[in-house]
Design a protein around this motif. Structure first.
Motif, PDB file in Angstrom:
ATOM      1  N   LYS A  67       0.830  -1.202   0.000  1.00 35.59           N
ATOM      2  CA  LYS A  67       0.000   0.000   0.000  1.00 35.59           C
ATOM      3  C   LYS A  67       0.868   1.257   0.000  1.00 35.59           C
ATOM      4  CE  LYS A  67      -2.212   0.771   3.823  1.00 35.59           C
ATOM      5  NZ  LYS A  67      -3.205   0.613   4.896  1.00 35.59           N
ATOM      6  N   LYS A  68       1.880   1.284   0.857  1.00 31.40           N
ATOM      7  CA  LYS A  68       2.735   2.471   0.970  1.00 31.40           C
ATOM      8  C   LYS A  68       3.556   2.692  -0.298  1.00 31.40           C
ATOM      9  CE  LYS A  68       1.724   3.215   5.380  1.00 31.40           C
ATOM     10  NZ  LYS A  68       0.941   4.382   5.821  1.00 31.40           N
ATOM     11  N   LYS A 121       1.249   4.027  -3.080  1.00 29.80           N
ATOM     12  CA  LYS A 121       0.872   5.401  -2.756  1.00 29.80           C
ATOM     13  C   LYS A 121       2.027   6.354  -3.026  1.00 29.80           C
ATOM     14  CE  LYS A 121      -1.093   8.210   0.975  1.00 29.80           C
ATOM     15  NZ  LYS A 121      -1.526   8.218   2.394  1.00 29.80           N
ATOM     16  N   ASN A 122       3.234   5.937  -2.650  1.00 32.71           N
ATOM     17  CA  ASN A 122       4.427   6.754  -2.874  1.00 32.71           C
ATOM     18  C   ASN A 122       4.683   6.965  -4.360  1.00 32.71           C
ATOM     19  OD1 ASN A 122       7.723   6.545  -3.220  1.00 32.71           O
ATOM     20  ND2 ASN A 122       7.086   7.877  -1.549  1.00 32.71           N
ATOM     21  N   GLN A 123       4.511   5.915  -5.145  1.00 34.68           N
ATOM     22  CA  GLN A 123       4.737   6.024  -6.590  1.00 34.68           C
ATOM     23  C   GLN A 123       3.745   6.996  -7.234  1.00 34.68           C
ATOM     24  OE1 GLN A 123       7.155   4.432  -8.638  1.00 34.68           O
ATOM     25  NE2 GLN A 123       8.065   4.108  -6.615  1.00 34.68           N
ATOM     26  N   SER A 161       1.275  -8.268 -18.583  1.00 34.38           N
ATOM     27  CA  SER A 161       0.748  -9.154 -17.551  1.00 34.38           C
ATOM     28  C   SER A 161       1.734  -9.364 -16.405  1.00 34.38           C
ATOM     29  CB  SER A 161       0.385 -10.514 -18.169  1.00 34.38           C
ATOM     30  OG  SER A 161       1.551 -11.164 -18.652  1.00 34.38           O
ATOM     31  N   SER A 162       2.878  -8.719 -16.490  1.00 38.31           N
ATOM     32  CA  SER A 162       3.922  -8.916 -15.477  1.00 38.31           C
ATOM     33  C   SER A 162       3.839  -7.874 -14.363  1.00 38.31           C
ATOM     34  CB  SER A 162       5.299  -8.880 -16.148  1.00 38.31           C
ATOM     35  OG  SER A 162       5.426  -9.878 -17.113  1.00 38.31           O
ATOM     36  N   THR A 163       2.622  -7.614 -13.863  1.00 41.59           N
ATOM     37  CA  THR A 163       2.474  -6.587 -12.826  1.00 41.59           C
ATOM     38  C   THR A 163       3.168  -6.995 -11.529  1.00 41.59           C
ATOM     39  OG1 THR A 163       0.315  -7.542 -12.280  1.00 41.59           O
ATOM     40  CG2 THR A 163       0.327  -5.656 -13.759  1.00 41.59           C
ATOM     41  N   ARG A 201      -3.354   0.658  -6.617  1.00 41.33           N
ATOM     42  CA  ARG A 201      -2.551  -0.370  -7.281  1.00 41.33           C
ATOM     43  C   ARG A 201      -2.911  -0.475  -8.759  1.00 41.33           C
ATOM     44  NH1 ARG A 201      -4.374  -4.567  -4.752  1.00 41.33           N
ATOM     45  NH2 ARG A 201      -5.773  -5.216  -6.418  1.00 41.33           N
ATOM     46  N   ASN A 202      -4.216  -0.538  -9.063  1.00 36.35           N
ATOM     47  CA  ASN A 202      -4.650  -0.702 -10.440  1.00 36.35           C
ATOM     48  C   ASN A 202      -4.310   0.507 -11.294  1.00 36.35           C
ATOM     49  OD1 ASN A 202      -5.688  -3.210  -9.809  1.00 36.35           O
ATOM     50  ND2 ASN A 202      -7.753  -2.433  -9.412  1.00 36.35           N
ATOM     51  N   THR A 203      -4.451   1.718 -10.701  1.00 36.28           N
ATOM     52  CA  THR A 203      -4.124   2.938 -11.439  1.00 36.28           C
ATOM     53  C   THR A 203      -2.658   2.953 -11.832  1.00 36.28           C
ATOM     54  OG1 THR A 203      -5.837   4.200 -10.301  1.00 36.28           O
ATOM     55  CG2 THR A 203      -4.063   5.460 -11.337  1.00 36.28           C
TER      56      THR A 203
END
Length: 695
Positions: free
Chosen positions: A88-89, A92-94, A670-672, A166-168
Motif C-alpha cells: 500500500k505504501k 501510494k508513494n509512486q 501481464s507482469s504486474t 494499485r490498479n491505477t
C-alpha cells in the motif's frame, strides 16, 4: 543533601550517556534526535522514509485476524499484514511522485456502483430504485454510533482505495509497455534459427578438485563482488534432542487391567450410555448397526459368534484399549437400491430459495403422493420427475442406484435397510420429506449394535516424570561441561539440526510449530552455545544454539559451500584454456585425448548440446559466431569448449512479425507482479517486526 548525594553518585553514569550521544552525533548528526526520541521505540518499520507505528501495525493485524476468523497463526497474519502495508505504501508513494491522487469521489463511485449496494432493498426508495441519499444517511448513522458495521464499511472503502491505487499505477505503467516489430522479429529468430556445429569439450571434472586451492580471502572477495546474491536476513542455527513422552509397557498393562475390572459392571448395567459417561469412556454410545467387516478384525469372530449381553475384550485397537458389549443382533443387507421423491420445506437443508411451503404443507403433499404410489406403483417415476426437488435422481424416475449403509442420512438409511423389498413409506430427514420405495436388497447378513468402552493409551504421570528427569539430567550435564554434542553422544542421543531459522519463523524442522524456541534463539540474552529445556505437548526438548548470522552479507563459512564450486570451476577453466589452443579441432581433440562432437539443430530457445547437457553460454557464443571460424577456450557451465559453426539455418522470413510483437507486449503487460517486485527492491524498507516477537 540526600538529593545532591544521589546526583553525585549518578554523575558518571550521566556523563557516559551524554558522551555516547555526542559520539553518535559526530558520526551522524541526524542520530542525536533519535537517541533521545522515545517515539522510535514505537516504530515497527519504515518504508521510503515513512514510519510505520506499532499501533498502526497492531490495528491492522487485529482487523486481519478477525477477518480470517482465527484460521491462521499469529506469524502468518503478521507476515500478510506487513506485506499489505508495504504494498500500500509503495503504490501510494509512486502515485504521489507522479502527481496522481485517488480522490474521495473515485472511491465513492466505486462503492455506490457495486451491485450489492445497488440491489440492496435497504438503500432503495419506494419505487425500488437505489437512493444514494438513503445510503449516505445509513453510513452517517453507523459512523456516528461507531458500530461494528461502520468498521466493516470503513475497511471495505479502504480496500477499494488500495485496489484503486494499485490498479491505477499498474494501468499507467502497462499502457507504456509495448514491443516493436523489430523485437518481434528478434524473438522469432531466437526461437527458430538452427545451428549445426562441431566442438571439442573438456569437462571441469577432468581436473581433480584436490589440485585446486581456494583461499578464504578469495571466497570473501567473491561475496563482496556479488553482494546482491549473498544478502541474508538474521538467522540462527540450533540443534536439539527431543524426549518424547510415550506410554510404557507398564502404562498399557495398567490401562488394560482397568478395563478388565469394568467387564462385570458393564455386563450388568441397564443403561449403557450412562455407564460409558460415568466411567469416562473416550467414546460414546454408537446407535448404528455394525457389519463384521467394519469392526476390529482381531475380535470380529468372537463378537459375531456371541449373543446379546456378551462383552468382548479388553482388546487393542490402534491407540486405545476397548471392551465391546453386544446390545442387539439383527439381519440386514449390506447394500440397497431405492428410489425417492424429495419434498422439501422452507428451513430444510439445501432447500432452494424459491421453496416457500411450510413443513405441514410438505408433509401433507408427501402423504398425498404416498397414497397415489401405493395404489399404483408404476406412477412413482413420473411423480418423481414432476415433484422431487432432487433433480439428479428425479430425472431418473427417483432412482438412487445401489448404496451402502453409511451413505444415507440416518432416518433414510434405517428405513431402507430395516425394511423389505417393495416397501413404500414417508420418512422425514433434515432435507425434507421423502417418499421412499425399496427397489432391491442384497447380501443379507448378521449385524450388531455395540456399546464400546474406550480408554486411549496415554502415558502415566510416572512415565511423564521419568521423561522429565531424563531431559533435565541431560540439560544439567550440558550445563556442567558446556559440551552439548559430547554429552549427547555419551548418552546415545541423536541431535537434530534446525539450520537458518529466521526471526519470524514459527516452524522448527522436526517438531513443527514451536514459536517459543525460535523466539528464545533470537532473544538478546541468548548467545551461541546457550541451551534451554522446553516443555512441549507430548515431549521435552533441549535446544542448543550452534550458530548465529546477523543481517547483511552471508558469512564466509556459510557461503563457502556455494562459492567454492564456482571459484573451483573458474580456476579449472584457466588451467584448461591452454589445452584448447590449436589451429583446428582435430589438433585440439588429439591434444586432449578426446573426439570431435557434433551439435545439430541447436537453438537459443533449447540450448542443449548432445552428450553434454544444457550450455546456454556456449550456444549463445555459437549463435553470434562466424561460419567455419574456429573459436577456442569458450567457458561453459560444465567445461571449456572449442567449436566451429558449420551451418546456420535461417527460418523463412514472415510477411510481418506483428503476432510475435503482440505476444511480447501482452507478456510484459501481464507482469504486474514483477513490476511491483522491482519497485519494492528499489525502495528503502526497514522491517523491525522481529522486535515485537522476540524477548
Amino acid at each position: 543533601m540526600a538529593v545532591l548525594s544521589k546526583i553525585r553518585e549518578r554523575s558518571m553514569f550521566l556523563i557516559i550517556i551524554i558522551g555516547l550521544a555526542l559520539f553518535a552525533f559526530v558520526l551522524d548528526p541526524s542520530t542525536l534526535g533519535d537517541f533521545f526520541d522515545s517515539s522510535k521505540v514505537n516504530e515497527i518499520g519504515e518504508i521510503n522514509g515513512e514510519a510505520i507505528s506499532r499501533q498502526e501495525f497492531a490495528n491492522e493485524l487485529e482487523a486481519y485476524k478477525q477477518q480470517s476468523g482465527g484460521r491462521i497463526s499469529e506469524m502468518q497474519a503478521a507476515k500478510t499484514v506487513w506485506d499489505n502495508i508495504v504494498r500500500k505504501k509503495i503504490y501510494k508513494n509512486q502515485l504521489e511522485e507522479a502527481g496522481i491522487t485517488i480522490g474521495e469521489a473515485d472511491i465513492w463511485n466505486e462503492v455506490v456502483n457495486s451491485q450489492f449496494v445497488q440491489n440492496s432493498p435497504e438503500y432503495q426508495n419506494e419505487a425500488g430504485l437505489f437512493d444514494e441519499a438513503k445510503f449516505k444517511q445509513f453510513l452517517a448513522t453507523e459512523k456516528e454510533n461507531k458500530t461494528q458495521l461502520w468498521s466493516q464499511w470503513s475497511a471495505y472503502m479502504n480496500q477499494i482505495r488500495d485496489n484503486a491505487e494499485r490498479n491505477t499505477y499498474n494501468n499507467l505503467v502497462t499502457a507504456g509497455l509495448g514491443a516493436s516489430l523489430k523485437e518481434g522479429e528478434a524473438a522469432y529468430m531466437i526461437d527458430n534459427v538452427k545451428l549445426n556445429a562441431q566442438f571439442v569439450y573438456v569437462p571441469y571434472t577432468s581436473i581433480a578438485d584436490s589440485l585446486v586451492k581456494i583461499k578464504k580471502s578469495e571466497v570473501e572477495a567473491y561475496i563482496k563482488n556479488n553482494s546482491e546474491q549473498f544478502k541474508v536476513e538474521a538467522s540462527r542455527d540450533i540443534s536439539y534432542v527431543q524426549f518424547n513422552i510415550t506410554p510404557s509397557a507398564e502404562d498399557e498393562q495398567a490401562i488394560k487391567n482397568n478395563l478388565s475390572g469394568l467387564i462385570e459392571d458393564f455386563k450388568a448395567t441397564k443403561d449403557d450410555a450412562v455407564f460409558l459417561s460415568e466411567n469416562n469412556s473416550d467414546s460414546s454410545l454408537n446407535p448404528n448397526f455394525q457389519f463384521k467387516s467394519s469392526v476390529n478384525q482381531e475380535i470380529a469372530n468372537q463378537l459375531f459368534e456371541g449373543n446379546k449381553g456378551d462383552v468382548v475384550g479388553p482388546y487393542k485397537d490402534k491407540n486405545a484399549f476397548k471392551i465391546s458389549k453386544v446390545l442387539e443382533v439383527s439381519q440386514m443387507p449390506d447394500s440397497v437400491r431405492a428410489s425417492h421423491i424429495l419434498i422439501p420445506f422452507a428451513g430444510s437443508q439445501r432447500v432452494a430459495p424459491d421453496v416457500t411451503r411450510t413443513e405441514e404443507e410438505a408433509k401433507k403433499l408427501a402423504d398425498s403422493l404416498l397414497n397415489v404410489v401405493k395404489r399404483s406403483a408404476n406412477k412413482f417415476g413420473q411423480l418423481a420427475k414432476e415433484f422431487s426437488s432432487d433433480l439428479g435422481s428425479g430425472a431418473k424416475e427417483g432412482d438412487l442406484d445401489w448404496f451402502n449403509y453409511s451413505r444415507m442420512t440416518p432416518a433414510f438409511r434405517d428405513y431402507a435397510f430395516t425394511g423389505k423389498k417393495g416397501d413404500i413409506g414417508v420418512v422425514k430427514t433434515p432435507f425434507g420429506y421423502h417418499i421412499i420405495k425399496i427397489d432391491n436388497q442384497k447380501n443379507n447378513q448378521k449385524v450388531l449394535k455395540l456399546a464400546t468402552y474406550t480408554s486411549t493409551i496415554v502415558p502415566s504421570e510416572a512415565t511423564e516424570n521419568e521423561m522429565f528427569r531424563t531431559a533435565e539430567e541431560f540439560a544439567l550435564a550440558v550445563s556442567k561441561e558446556n559440551k552439548f554434542y559430547d554429552v549427547a553422544a555419551e548418552k546415545n542421543y541423536t541431535p537434530k539440526p534446525a539450520i537458518g531459522l529466521k526471526s519470524l519463523d514459527e516452524n522448527v524442522p522436526g517438531i513443527g510449530n514451536q514459536r517459543q524456541i525460535v523466539s528464545w534463539a533470537f532473544s538478546s540474552d541468548t548467545n551461541v552455545n546457550d541451551f534451554k529445556r522446553f516443555d512441549l505437548e507430548g515431549s521435552y526438548v533441549v535446544a542448543f544454539v550452534t550458530g548465529s548470522e546477523e543481517k547483511g552479507l552471508m558469512s564466509v563459512e556459510k557461503a563457502t559451500s556455494t562459492v567454492r564450486p564456482i571459484l573451483t570451476n573458474e580456476k579449472k577453466a584457466a588451467m584448461l584454456k591452454d589445452k584448447l589452443n590449436g589451429s583446428d579441432l582435430e589438433a585440439i581433440a588429439k591434444a586432449n585425448n578426446t573426439s570431435i562432437r557434433t551439435a545439430s539443430n541447436v537453438t537459443l530457445k533449447s540450448p542443449t548440446l548432445s552428450g553434454v547437457g544444457v550450455e546456454p553460454k556456449v550456444v549463445g557464443a555459437m549463435y553470434n559466431a562466424e561460419i567455419n571460424k574456429l573459436y577456442n577456450s569458450v567457458e561453459g557451465s560444465r567445461g571449456v569448449y572449442a567449436f566451429k559453426v558449420t551451418n546456420k539455418e535461417i527460418p523463412t522470413a514472415l510477411p510481418n512479425y506483428d503476432a510475435n510483437r503482440k505476444r511480447i507486449a501482452e507478456s510484459r503487460k501481464s507482469s504486474t507482479f514483477k513490476m511491483y517486485e522491482a519497485i519494492k527492491n528499489s525502495s528503502e524498507i526497514e522491517d523491525n517486526r522481529a522486535l515485537m516477537y522476540t524477548n
